[in-house]
Design a protein around this motif. Structure first.
Motif, PDB file in Angstrom:
ATOM      1  N   LEU A 111      -5.748   1.703  -1.964  1.00  0.00           N
ATOM      2  CA  LEU A 111      -5.202   3.031  -2.197  1.00  0.00           C
ATOM      3  C   LEU A 111      -4.393   3.466  -0.988  1.00  0.00           C
ATOM      4  CD1 LEU A 111      -7.742   2.772  -4.134  1.00  0.00           C
ATOM      5  CD2 LEU A 111      -7.846   5.262  -4.051  1.00  0.00           C
ATOM      6  N   ASP A 112      -3.370   4.277  -1.224  1.00  0.00           N
ATOM      7  CA  ASP A 112      -2.539   4.756  -0.118  1.00  0.00           C
ATOM      8  C   ASP A 112      -3.315   5.683   0.809  1.00  0.00           C
ATOM      9  OD1 ASP A 112      -0.392   3.336  -1.029  1.00  0.00           O
ATOM     10  OD2 ASP A 112       0.426   4.987  -2.215  1.00  0.00           O
ATOM     11  N   SER A 113      -4.205   6.507   0.262  1.00  0.00           N
ATOM     12  CA  SER A 113      -4.982   7.443   1.065  1.00  0.00           C
ATOM     13  C   SER A 113      -6.309   7.695   0.384  1.00  0.00           C
ATOM     14  CB  SER A 113      -4.218   8.765   1.263  1.00  0.00           C
ATOM     15  OG  SER A 113      -3.954   9.376   0.011  1.00  0.00           O
ATOM     16  N   PRO A 115      -8.985   9.708  -1.505  1.00  0.00           N
ATOM     17  CA  PRO A 115      -8.990  10.914  -2.351  1.00  0.00           C
ATOM     18  C   PRO A 115      -9.808  12.031  -1.705  1.00  0.00           C
ATOM     19  CG  PRO A 115      -9.420   8.951  -3.665  1.00  0.00           C
ATOM     20  CD  PRO A 115      -9.464   8.523  -2.238  1.00  0.00           C
ATOM     21  N   GLU A 120      -8.907  13.346  -7.836  1.00  0.00           N
ATOM     22  CA  GLU A 120      -7.878  12.445  -7.321  1.00  0.00           C
ATOM     23  C   GLU A 120      -8.261  10.971  -7.455  1.00  0.00           C
ATOM     24  OE1 GLU A 120      -6.767  13.420  -3.389  1.00  0.00           O
ATOM     25  OE2 GLU A 120      -6.075  15.443  -3.867  1.00  0.00           O
ATOM     26  N   ALA A 124      -5.306   8.429  -8.509  1.00  0.00           N
ATOM     27  CA  ALA A 124      -4.794   7.748  -7.318  1.00  0.00           C
ATOM     28  C   ALA A 124      -4.004   6.494  -7.691  1.00  0.00           C
ATOM     29  CB  ALA A 124      -5.944   7.380  -6.388  1.00  0.00           C
ATOM     30  N   GLU A 125      -2.916   6.257  -6.953  1.00  0.00           N
ATOM     31  CA  GLU A 125      -2.122   5.050  -7.177  1.00  0.00           C
ATOM     32  C   GLU A 125      -2.783   3.856  -6.502  1.00  0.00           C
ATOM     33  OE1 GLU A 125       1.883   5.545  -6.014  1.00  0.00           O
ATOM     34  OE2 GLU A 125       2.298   7.194  -7.408  1.00  0.00           O
ATOM     35  N   ARG A 126      -2.824   2.751  -7.234  1.00  0.00           N
ATOM     36  CA  ARG A 126      -3.520   1.561  -6.752  1.00  0.00           C
ATOM     37  C   ARG A 126      -2.552   0.377  -6.706  1.00  0.00           C
ATOM     38  NH1 ARG A 126      -7.068   4.860  -9.302  1.00  0.00           N
ATOM     39  NH2 ARG A 126      -9.274   4.806  -8.694  1.00  0.00           N
TER      40      ARG A 126
END
Length: 413
Positions: A111-113, A115, A120, A124-126
């Motif tokens: 993950l970018d960051s 949650p 989130e 969340a973008e994976r």
């Protein structure tokens, strides 16, 4: 008191020069060790917040398995060389159980960051996980989603005493444990989204530290106005102090500069004399790819164990059925690489999961999905000797057979 003469001044300078040379040599030796000898040994910090996602079974609505775990790592590389981590591995289990089911989790996505809340987690973008490279003298933040392997759908009770162990795989292929901690479940800290339920946990150690801080008494200070004289004196008085401090710090800074100069000189000599010659000799050569195959020796041991388990389990099932009613009888199906026991809508399957690994899976009748009950692994010793372990404890085939039959009988006893 005598003043230094013309003869003593050169001797003092010679002593200082010798001392600086020794110090520079020591720093150069340490730099050489740091660059070429000492292995990469990262330091990990675990984030306080951890998310656990549970997914409902497609057919059995009351059963949910652990779908994923989201955790944040801060990884520090204090060596003067590029660090590389090949893989991350997490184990989680309920420590209050006598025969705890240990779930093995592997990277599913990055993950970018981290949650900030449970909403989130779903959005969340994976991206697919990959090996982690950490430049020298730096750190890297990694937010990763861990999950069980395909067809492994074990679970742990979110209200239990959950223990987590974290390991990483180095470039040498060795797994090293870098952290072990417990999870603290906050009250009503969960959300449900269709077939998913998300819990957020805190590390028990950090939670306990904060609780201690809440109970600690502190002495409070009250500031009062001290007039315009105090205002100007606070500016004037520190000036001599800072000038004296600057003068005192000048000598160590000069020593550090000279040591750095000596280190750079030593490093340049080593680079030109060793590194560049090795590069010129080896850079143009082609390298054959390394090909690895399965462990044939463990494969033979696994086949041997299954062969021993088949008559043992069949004999114990026959003895148990002779004492039970016809409606409570256990049926058994034996094929080449698996043994399936069935009773009252539940089946327990003993199967070959790999070279040196045998799994025991509980599931509804005629269903390939289910919960991992036990894991049986081979443990090697000196001179080719080995033992099979059940949940980390050495056992013989007869003990494994007893545990399997006893577990199914216990479910419907």
């Amino acid at each position: 008191m005598t003043l230094p003469t013309e003869a003593t001044v050169p001797s003092v300078l010679g002593i200082v020069s010798t001392f600086i040379g020794i110090l520079g040599g020591m720093l150069g030796a340490y730099t050489f060790l740091d660059n070429y000898i000492l292995r990469f040994k990262p330091k990990f910090l675990i984030g306080d917040r951890i998310y656990l996602t549970y997914e409902k079974h497609k057919k059995i609505q009351e059963y949910s398995h652990l779908s994923s775990l989201i955790i944040q790592f801060e990884i520090f590389n204090h060596r003067n060389k590029l660090g590389r981590i090949e893989d991350i591995f997490v184990r989680i289990y309920d420590s209050r159980k006598l025969e705890a089911s240990v779930l093995d989790l592997f990277p599913l996505a990055a993950l970018d960051s981290m949650p900030t809340n449970r909403d989130e987690v779903i959005a969340a973008e994976r991206v697919p996980p990959s090996p982690i490279a950490i430049p020298n003298k730096s750190s890297k933040t990694l937010v990763i989603e861990m999950a069980q392997e395909k067809l492994h759908n074990g679970t742990v009770d979110p209200s239990g005493f959950l223990k987590v162990q974290c390991l990483y795989k180095s470039t040498t292929g060795k797994w090293r444990k870098f952290s072990e901690f417990s999870l603290h479940a906050a009250y009503e800290e969960k959300s449900t989204y269709d077939k998913f339920t998300i819990y957020n946990f805190d590390r028990t150690e950090r939670y306990a530290e904060r609780e201690k801080l809440k109970r600690r008494k502190i002495a409070t200070e009250v500031n009062s106005y001290k007039g315009v004289s105090n205002y100007y004196l606070s500016f004037w008085l520190p000036r001599p102090y800072w000038r004296a401090k600057e003068f005192v710090q000048a000598a160590p800074k000069l020593v550090i500069f000279l040591c750095g100069l000596a280190t750079a000189t030593v490093r340049n000599c080593l680079s030109e004399a060793i590194e560049w010659r090795v590069v010129k000799r080896t850079a143009a050569r082609s390298r054959k790819p390394k090909i690895t195959v399965g462990n044939a020796r463990n494969a033979r041991r696994t086949d041997s164990l299954i062969a021993k388990l088949k008559p043992l389990i069949e004999h114990k099932v026959t003895e148990l059925n002779s004492r039970a009613k016809a409606s409570d009888a256990i049926t058994i199906e034996i094929v080449d690489t698996s043994i399936t026991l069935k009773k009252s809508g539940t089946q327990v399957r003993v199967y070959v999961g790999g070279d040196g690994f045998v799994g025991i899976l509980r599931s509804p009748l005629n269903s390939p999905m289910g919960e991992t009950v036990f894991t049986i692994r081979v443990k090697e010793f000196a001179f080719g000797s080995y033992l099979w372990t059940l949940s980390g404890r050495p056992v013989f085939a007869s003990t494994i057979a007893t545990r399997v039959v006893d577990y199914l009988a216990f479910l419907h006893g």
